[in-house]
Scaffold this motif. Sequence first.
Motif, PDB file in Angstrom:
ATOM      1  N   UNK A  20       0.833  -1.206   0.000  1.00  0.00           N
ATOM      2  CA  UNK A  20       0.000   0.000   0.000  1.00  0.00           C
ATOM      3  C   UNK A  20       0.862   1.248   0.000  1.00  0.00           C
ATOM      4  N   UNK A  21       0.461   2.261  -0.825  1.00  0.00           N
ATOM      5  CA  UNK A  21       1.254   3.463  -0.977  1.00  0.00           C
ATOM      6  C   UNK A  21       0.560   4.686  -0.393  1.00  0.00           C
ATOM      7  N   UNK A  22      -0.732   4.564   0.004  1.00  0.00           N
ATOM      8  CA  UNK A  22      -1.454   5.739   0.475  1.00  0.00           C
ATOM      9  C   UNK A  22      -0.795   6.279   1.728  1.00  0.00           C
ATOM     10  N   UNK A  23      -0.631   7.621   1.769  1.00  0.00           N
ATOM     11  CA  UNK A  23       0.054   8.254   2.885  1.00  0.00           C
ATOM     12  C   UNK A  23      -0.753   8.172   4.164  1.00  0.00           C
ATOM     13  N   UNK A  24      -2.100   7.990   4.043  1.00  0.00           N
ATOM     14  CA  UNK A  24      -2.924   7.950   5.241  1.00  0.00           C
ATOM     15  C   UNK A  24      -3.104   6.544   5.780  1.00  0.00           C
ATOM     16  N   UNK A  25      -2.397   5.575   5.227  1.00  0.00           N
ATOM     17  CA  UNK A  25      -2.475   4.203   5.701  1.00  0.00           C
ATOM     18  C   UNK A  25      -1.295   3.931   6.628  1.00  0.00           C
ATOM     19  N   UNK A  26      -1.583   3.425   7.839  1.00  0.00           N
ATOM     20  CA  UNK A  26      -0.502   3.123   8.774  1.00  0.00           C
ATOM     21  C   UNK A  26       0.348   1.981   8.242  1.00  0.00           C
ATOM     22  N   UNK A  27       1.654   1.957   8.581  1.00  0.00           N
ATOM     23  CA  UNK A  27       2.498   0.831   8.153  1.00  0.00           C
ATOM     24  C   UNK A  27       1.929  -0.490   8.632  1.00  0.00           C
ATOM     25  N   UNK A  28       2.056  -1.504   7.787  1.00  0.00           N
ATOM     26  CA  UNK A  28       1.529  -2.820   8.144  1.00  0.00           C
ATOM     27  C   UNK A  28       2.227  -3.362   9.379  1.00  0.00           C
ATOM     28  N   UNK A  29       1.473  -4.028  10.234  1.00  0.00           N
ATOM     29  CA  UNK A  29       2.046  -4.661  11.418  1.00  0.00           C
ATOM     30  C   UNK A  29       2.765  -5.933  10.985  1.00  0.00           C
ATOM     31  N   UNK A  30       4.054  -6.078  11.297  1.00  0.00           N
ATOM     32  CA  UNK A  30       4.754  -7.306  10.890  1.00  0.00           C
ATOM     33  C   UNK A  30       4.206  -8.502  11.640  1.00  0.00           C
ATOM     34  N   UNK A  31       4.204  -9.660  11.008  1.00  0.00           N
ATOM     35  CA  UNK A  31       3.723 -10.848  11.722  1.00  0.00           C
ATOM     36  C   UNK A  31       4.616 -11.153  12.906  1.00  0.00           C
ATOM     37  N   UNK A  32       4.066 -11.669  13.988  1.00  0.00           N
ATOM     38  CA  UNK A  32       4.890 -11.949  15.169  1.00  0.00           C
ATOM     39  C   UNK A  32       5.855 -13.091  14.900  1.00  0.00           C
ATOM     40  N   UNK A  33       7.042 -13.028  15.511  1.00  0.00           N
ATOM     41  CA  UNK A  33       7.981 -14.151  15.387  1.00  0.00           C
ATOM     42  C   UNK A  33       7.502 -15.319  16.231  1.00  0.00           C
ATOM     43  N   UNK A  34       8.060 -16.484  15.982  1.00  0.00           N
ATOM     44  CA  UNK A  34       7.804 -17.610  16.875  1.00  0.00           C
ATOM     45  C   UNK A  34       8.559 -17.374  18.178  1.00  0.00           C
ATOM     46  N   UNK A  35       8.176 -18.102  19.231  1.00  0.00           N
ATOM     47  CA  UNK A  35       8.879 -17.991  20.506  1.00  0.00           C
ATOM     48  C   UNK A  35      10.354 -18.342  20.331  1.00  0.00           C
ATOM     49  N   UNK A  36      10.644 -19.433  19.600  1.00  0.00           N
ATOM     50  CA  UNK A  36      12.031 -19.864  19.413  1.00  0.00           C
ATOM     51  C   UNK A  36      12.836 -18.781  18.707  1.00  0.00           C
ATOM     52  N   UNK A  37      12.248 -18.157  17.685  1.00  0.00           N
ATOM     53  CA  UNK A  37      12.959 -17.116  16.942  1.00  0.00           C
ATOM     54  C   UNK A  37      13.162 -15.880  17.812  1.00  0.00           C
ATOM     55  N   UNK A  38      12.144 -15.503  18.582  1.00  0.00           N
ATOM     56  CA  UNK A  38      12.256 -14.327  19.438  1.00  0.00           C
ATOM     57  C   UNK A  38      13.341 -14.514  20.488  1.00  0.00           C
ATOM     58  N   UNK A  39      13.395 -15.681  21.116  1.00  0.00           N
ATOM     59  CA  UNK A  39      14.414 -15.931  22.129  1.00  0.00           C
ATOM     60  C   UNK A  39      15.813 -15.972  21.505  1.00  0.00           C
ATOM     61  N   UNK A  40      15.926 -16.501  20.290  1.00  0.00           N
ATOM     62  CA  UNK A  40      17.219 -16.516  19.605  1.00  0.00           C
ATOM     63  C   UNK A  40      17.695 -15.088  19.348  1.00  0.00           C
ATOM     64  N   UNK A  41      16.774 -14.190  18.996  1.00  0.00           N
ATOM     65  CA  UNK A  41      17.144 -12.789  18.768  1.00  0.00           C
ATOM     66  C   UNK A  41      17.634 -12.130  20.054  1.00  0.00           C
ATOM     67  N   UNK A  42      16.965 -12.441  21.173  1.00  0.00           N
ATOM     68  CA  UNK A  42      17.398 -11.877  22.454  1.00  0.00           C
ATOM     69  C   UNK A  42      18.793 -12.398  22.805  1.00  0.00           C
ATOM     70  N   UNK A  43      19.014 -13.698  22.670  1.00  0.00           N
ATOM     71  CA  UNK A  43      20.331 -14.268  23.009  1.00  0.00           C
ATOM     72  C   UNK A  43      21.424 -13.684  22.127  1.00  0.00           C
ATOM     73  N   UNK A  44      21.070 -13.298  20.911  1.00  0.00           N
ATOM     74  CA  UNK A  44      22.062 -12.749  19.992  1.00  0.00           C
ATOM     75  C   UNK A  44      22.532 -11.360  20.423  1.00  0.00           C
ATOM     76  N   UNK A  45      21.828 -10.717  21.363  1.00  0.00           N
ATOM     77  CA  UNK A  45      22.279  -9.415  21.861  1.00  0.00           C
ATOM     78  C   UNK A  45      23.377  -9.555  22.906  1.00  0.00           C
ATOM     79  N   UNK A  46      23.586 -10.767  23.430  1.00  0.00           N
ATOM     80  CA  UNK A  46      24.620 -10.949  24.443  1.00  0.00           C
ATOM     81  C   UNK A  46      26.000 -10.797  23.819  1.00  0.00           C
ATOM     82  N   UNK A  47      26.986 -10.323  24.593  1.00  0.00           N
ATOM     83  CA  UNK A  47      28.348 -10.179  24.061  1.00  0.00           C
ATOM     84  C   UNK A  47      28.949 -11.532  23.673  1.00  0.00           C
ATOM     85  N   UNK A  48      29.790 -11.516  22.662  1.00  0.00           N
ATOM     86  CA  UNK A  48      30.600 -12.695  22.368  1.00  0.00           C
ATOM     87  C   UNK A  48      31.689 -12.777  23.451  1.00  0.00           C
ATOM     88  N   UNK A  49      32.001 -13.975  23.875  1.00  0.00           N
ATOM     89  CA  UNK A  49      32.994 -14.131  24.930  1.00  0.00           C
ATOM     90  C   UNK A  49      32.373 -13.907  26.293  1.00  0.00           C
TER      91      UNK A  49
END
Length: 251
Positions: A20-49
């Motif tokens: 959709x290109x209309x300026x008055x349309x809100x950006x589409x809500x992205x589909x939610x990740x799975x629990x496994x994918x969401x937790x993997x993203x959180x763990x990926x924020x931890x420092x290496x080492x």
Amino acid sequence: MMIRRFGPAVLAAAVLNVGAQESNVEPAIPPPPSVADLMARVRDTFPHGAWHINGELLIRDNRGEPVRTLLADIRLDLRGHPPSGRVRIADAFGAELAAVQAQLEPDGTVTLREEAPEHALSRAVPPDATVLDTGLQWSDFLFDFLWWNRGRVLGMEMKRARECWVAELLPPAPGRFASVRVWVDAREHLLLQAEGREPGGRVLRRFSVKSVRKINDRWVIEDVDFELPAQPARITLRVRESRALPREVPP
């Protein structure tokens, strides 16, 4: 604050509105990740080492007044194979009171052992063992629930002025919590709050991030509040020093 829950109709609308290109349309809500994918993203924020945290445990009464201070020296290698950690607690003068070494299995199961002097036998510690008489548990420092891959993403909610995914996590086996509800920053994937709950839903422990800091282009948790609703005390882990260290390589 209401959690925005996503049903099939909402997800279908999100897909249809991608172009959709209309300026008055809100950006589409992205589909939610799975629990496994969401937790993997959180763990990926931890420092290496290794992640070395030197701080204070400030124990406050129901009025918020400090009544006791303990020193905490924490070393976590949450990106290791397997993830591991060591927590040492000392009194306000630096005399060590207790120390525990920990290892996390792939499903988040925690193995704890009391740190023993060289050549001495170490003693196994239950995963729900408390830190002295504080009410905290050693496992609280390890974020073990971030390895749980069962549960569901409930929707989105504003938390500390950030839009967050809200997920209900289920443990791999019966343990200290029947479930843990987490709030994860949808943009940076930082864990902002977690609540360990009993089967009826009552909150046993609440973990709230008070501040974060960037280390080597990664955001890491610093000051944290631990609330134990069953008792009036609130415990703050105030970080004095937080740094990433190269992982030790065996000779």
